[in-house]
Design a protein around this motif. Structure first.
Motif, PDB file in Angstrom:
ATOM      1  N   UNK A   1       0.829  -1.203   0.000  1.00  0.00           N
ATOM      2  CA  UNK A   1       0.000   0.000   0.000  1.00  0.00           C
ATOM      3  C   UNK A   1       0.860   1.248   0.000  1.00  0.00           C
ATOM      4  N   UNK A   2       2.012   1.183   0.684  1.00  0.00           N
ATOM      5  CA  UNK A   2       2.901   2.344   0.737  1.00  0.00           C
ATOM      6  C   UNK A   2       4.331   1.907   0.498  1.00  0.00           C
ATOM      7  N   UNK A   3       5.009   2.632  -0.392  1.00  0.00           N
ATOM      8  CA  UNK A   3       6.434   2.418  -0.636  1.00  0.00           C
ATOM      9  C   UNK A   3       7.155   3.747  -0.516  1.00  0.00           C
ATOM     10  N   UNK A   4       8.122   3.806   0.380  1.00  0.00           N
ATOM     11  CA  UNK A   4       9.012   4.959   0.485  1.00  0.00           C
ATOM     12  C   UNK A   4      10.386   4.521  -0.009  1.00  0.00           C
ATOM     13  N   UNK A   5      10.949   5.322  -0.899  1.00  0.00           N
ATOM     14  CA  UNK A   5      12.257   4.990  -1.455  1.00  0.00           C
ATOM     15  C   UNK A   5      13.204   6.172  -1.282  1.00  0.00           C
ATOM     16  N   UNK A   6      14.183   5.979  -0.360  1.00  0.00           N
ATOM     17  CA  UNK A   6      15.230   6.976  -0.118  1.00  0.00           C
ATOM     18  C   UNK A   6      14.640   8.367   0.145  1.00  0.00           C
ATOM     19  N   UNK A   7      13.571   8.415   0.932  1.00  0.00           N
ATOM     20  CA  UNK A   7      12.896   9.699   1.196  1.00  0.00           C
ATOM     21  C   UNK A   7      13.711  10.518   2.191  1.00  0.00           C
TER      22      UNK A   7
END
Length: 378
Positions: free
Chosen positions: A20-26
Motif C-alpha cells: 500500500x505504501x512504498x518509500x524509497x530513499x525519502x
C-alpha cells in the motif's frame, strides 16, 4: 552504522499485490536540519504499522509527506504502486486523523462525518447509509445529532475516525490521535482502534512516542531515531531482539551495563561487568578479548541472587506499582539497575534500603552490544 534494508522486511506483499505504501530513499531537509535521512520501507495492504520514536526523530514528518502536507527533498512516495510525488493532499487516497480531532464545532456528528461525502456529491440516500454504518462501526449510533462540545474526548475521537473511514481511503494516517486522552480512556481507545482496524481491513499508519501503545496495537513497529528507521519488526521482535542499544533502551526498560570480554573459545565467551562479576555467554561471532561491550537485560529477567553470587550492589529503593514491585539497585560505578522480581519483597529476601544485595540472570536472558557502535553482537 550500516543502514538496514527495510524495503522487504515483511517478505513478499500479501496476496501478490503491491504494498500500500512504498518509500524509497525519502529525505527531508529544513535548511541545514535533516529531518528524514533516506528512509526506505514498504507497508503491506491491511497492516497496522506504528512509527515510534522520541520527539524530533522524523515520524510526524514521514506522515506529513505521505499525506502530501510536506514535500520531500529527495526520494519517492508510492501508494498502491502509483507515484504521488507532487500530488496534492486532496488527490491522494489517504485520510488523516489528528490529535486535535479537527471537528467542525457548528456541525452535528452526522454532518461532520458526512462532510467529505457531500464534497464528492454523493446521493443523499447513499450518504445517510454510509454515515450510519460508520457511526455504528465506531459505536456512536444514536449520537448523530449531537454537536462536538456535547461529546467526551473519546467520543470526539471516534467521530474523527468515522469521518476518515467513510471516504474508504487506501491508507489511514493517525498522528498521535490518543495523546489528549487520559490514561484509562487511552487504553480503551487502543483496543477500539485495533477492533476497527480488523473490521475495516484498511492500512493504518500510526504515529506515537508511547512504547506501550505501539506494542499493544501494531502488526509491525518502525522505530525511528535521528531521521532513520533503525528497526522495523513485529512488537515481540522489537522488544526481545533489538538491533541497537537505542531500540533496547527506548522500547521498554533495559539495564545497560558496561563490560569487557575476558575469555574466548570458539563461540563461548566470558564477560566481566563493572563490579567484577563474570558470566558466560555464547555468541555466534564473539568480539576479541579485551573488547568493550554493553550487556542489556530487562528488569523482569533479573532476580535477586543468594549471598556470594552474582553482581553486588546496594538496595537504593523499593517502588510499589500495584501488580508488581521494582527494586532499584546501585552498582559499582554509581549505576542504577532495576529488578522486577515477584519473589523479592522488602523484609523477604531483598534486605532493606541501604543494605547489600546481589542480582543475577541466565545467560540466555541478556543481550550483548558492541560498546562503540551500539549494534547487537549475535
Amino acid at each position: 552504522m550500516a543502514r538496514p534494508d527495510l524495503s522487504t522486511a515483511s517478505g513478499s506483499s500479501r496476496q501478490g499485490n503491491l504494498p500500500d505504501l512504498q518509500l524509497r530513499e525519502v529525505t527531508k531537509r529544513f535548511g541545514e536540519v535533516v529531518a528524514l535521512d533516506a528512509v526506505t520501507l514498504d507497508i503491506e495492504r491491511g497492516e497496522f504499522v506504528t512509527l515510534l520514536g522520541p520527539s524530533g526523530c522524523g515520524k510526524t514528518t514521514t506522515l506529513r509527506i505521505v499525506a502530501g502536507f510536506e514535500a520531500q527533498t529527495a526520494g519517492s512516495v508510492s501508494i498502491r504502486g502509483e507515484r504521488v510525488d507532487g500530488v496534492p493532499p486532496y488527490r491522494r487516497n489517504v485520510n488523516t486523523v489528528f490529535q486535535s480531532y479537527a471537528l467542525f464545532p457548528h456541525l452535528s456528528v452526522f454532518d461532520n462525518v458526512a462532510f467529505g461525502l457531500r464534497v464528492k456529491a454523493l446521493p443523499a440516500a447513499d450518504i445517510r447509509r454510509t454515515v450510519g454504518q460508520a457511526l455504528e462501526q465506531v459505536r456512536l449510533g444514536g449520537l448523530d445529532r449531537r454537536r462536538p462540545h456535547e461529546l467526551s474526548g473519546g467520543q470526539q475521537q471516534r467521530v474523527a475516525l468515522a469521518r476518515a473511514l467513510v471516504n474508504e481511503p487506501a491508507i489511514l494516517l493517525l498522528d498521535e490521535p490518543l495523546g489528549a486522552l487520559d490514561l484509562k480512556l487511552r487504553k480503551e481507545m487502543q483496543l477500539e482502534l485495533k477492533r476497527v482496524h480488523r473490521e475495516v481491513g484498511i492500512t493504518f499508519i500510526y504515529v506515537t512516542h508511547d512504547q506501550e501503545e505501539a506494542l499493544t496495537m501494531s502488526d509491525r513497529i518502525a522505530v525511528m531515531d535521528a531521521g532513520r528507521v533503525v528497526q522495523l519488526a513485529p512488537p515481540r521482535e522489537i522488544y526481545e531482539d533489538p538491533r541497537t542499544t537505542f531500540v533496547a533502551n527506548f522500547v521498554g526498560i533495559s539495564n545497560l551495563l558496561p563490560g569487557e570480554i575476558r575469555e574466548r573459545a570458539d563461540r563461548s565467551t566470558t564477560i566481566e561487568l563493572d563490579g567484577g562479576w563474570r558470566f558466560g555467554k555464547t555468541l555466534r561471532r564473539p568480539p576479541g578479548i579485551g573488547e568493550k561491550v554493553l550487556v542489556a537485560v530487562r528488569p523482569e529477567k533479573v532476580r535477586v541472587a543468594p549471598p556470594g553470587r552474582g553482581l553486588q550492589g546496594r538496595l537504593e529503593d523499593f517502588v510499589y506499582l500495584g501488580s508488581r514491585a521494582t527494586l532499584v539497585v546501585r552498582l559499582a560505578g554509581d549505576r542504577l539497575l532495576q529488578v522486577e522480581d515477584p519473589t523479592a519483597q522488602l523484609g523477604n529476601g531483598a534486605g532493606r534500603i541501604g543494605q547489600p544485595i546481589a542480582v543475577e540472570w541466565e545467560e540466555t536472558e541478556c543481550l550483548v552490544f558492541d560498546a562503540a557502535r551500539g549494534e547487537r553482537v549475535k
